[in-house]
Scaffold this active site. Structure first.
Site, PDB file in Angstrom:
ATOM      1  CB  SER A   1      -0.911   0.033   1.229  1.00 17.72           C
ATOM      2  OG  SER A   1      -1.619   1.256   1.308  1.00 17.72           O
TER       3      SER A   1
ATOM      4  CE1 TYR B   1      -4.284  -2.301   4.990  1.00 13.51           C
ATOM      5  CE2 TYR B   1      -3.474  -0.162   4.242  1.00 13.51           C
ATOM      6  CZ  TYR B   1      -3.964  -1.430   3.967  1.00 13.51           C
ATOM      7  OH  TYR B   1      -4.117  -1.829   2.655  1.00 13.51           O
TER       8      TYR B   1
END
Length: 267
Positions: free
Chosen positions: A129, A142
């Site tokens: 990501s 995350y």
């Protein structure tokens, strides 16, 4: 010869987009889901695999090799989201997201490597990501899992290159998927010191996902990587500002960059 591809987390979102696109391009694709019997029909084979269960991982990989004789590509996509202030996020939930996004991905890699080493070829594509390049407010866990997977990719690339195996990662920005629905949200309590700012950021995150790019863009990038003789280690797929933020972080002082991020997230 058509390449044999394994895409984890292929029942929705980016995983489904990648698996469907590669199937259309002639690849033999096996997608995975924790409960595929409950899923609708897909243009690729959908089999059981839970990244938190090593037995299901080994069974899935062995099934593919039994059916096809080889496995050429792993797209390590399965993952989960998590939001919340570090102080108020339960530690067990922190461990759960690391177990899924990092250790689960590593366990799938471990399962496919022996076969790829034997055939002296293969490519492993880890879906990370753009959030993994920066600690983002209320998304720190995350970001940490995806940043860790980026570093694992770099290490693994060096370790397995002598066996003819490539390891790369593709870092998406915001894409229109159902990740927000499956994300763990630390509860917002009335007594929380972060209540107002956390809620603002939750709304902002969901708006970004809802207006995000089509997962087909990720599929096209992965297709291009599979047709590149000497792929890079790091790829990024997202909007200009998302990708530029990484460049900006390298250029600015820590505190200056922090100030810009805090302004963006209304802190």
């Amino acid at each position: 010869m058509n390449k044999i591809v394994l895409v984890t987390g292929a029942s929705s979102g980016i995983g489904e987009g990648v698996a469907s696109f590669l199937s259309e391009k002639g690849y033999v694709v096996y997608g995975t889901s924790r409960k595929p019997k409950n899923e609708r029909d897909f243009p690729f084979k959908l089999i059981v695999l839970d990244v938190l269960n090593t037995e299901t991982i080994q069974t899935a990989v062995q099934l593919i090799i039994k059916n096809e004789g080889r496995l050429d590509v792993l797209v390590n996509n399965a993952g989960m989201g998590i939001t919340g202030p570090i102080e108020e996020t339960p530690t067990e939930e922190m461990r759960a997201v690391f177990n899924t996004n990092l250790f689960g991905a590593i366990d799938v890699i471990k399962a496919v490597l022996p076969g790829m080493r034997r055939q002296k070829s293969g490519i492993i594509i880890n879906i990370t990501s753009i959030a993994g390049y920066t600690g983002l407010p209320f998304r720190g866990l995350y970001s940490a899992t995806k940043g860790a997977l980026e570093l694992i990719t770099e290490t693994l690339s060096m370790e397995v290159k002598p066996f003819g195996i490539h390891v790369v990662n593709v870092a998406p920005g915001d894409f229109a998927t159902n990740i927000a629905a499956g994300r763990y949200h630390a509860p917002i309590s009335e007594q929380s010191a972060y209540k107002e700012k956390y809620q603002i950021n939750l709304d902002l995150m969901n708006a970004h996902v809802n207006s995000g790019k089509n997962p087909t863009e990720m599929a096209k990038k992965i297709y291009a990587i599979l047709n590149t003789k000497h792929p890079k280690i790091h790829y990024k797929v997202g909007g200009f500002l998302e990708k530029f933020s990484i460049v900006l972080k390298r250029m600015l002082s820590d505190r200056m960059y922090e100030k810009i991020v805090m302004q963006h997230y209304k802190l």
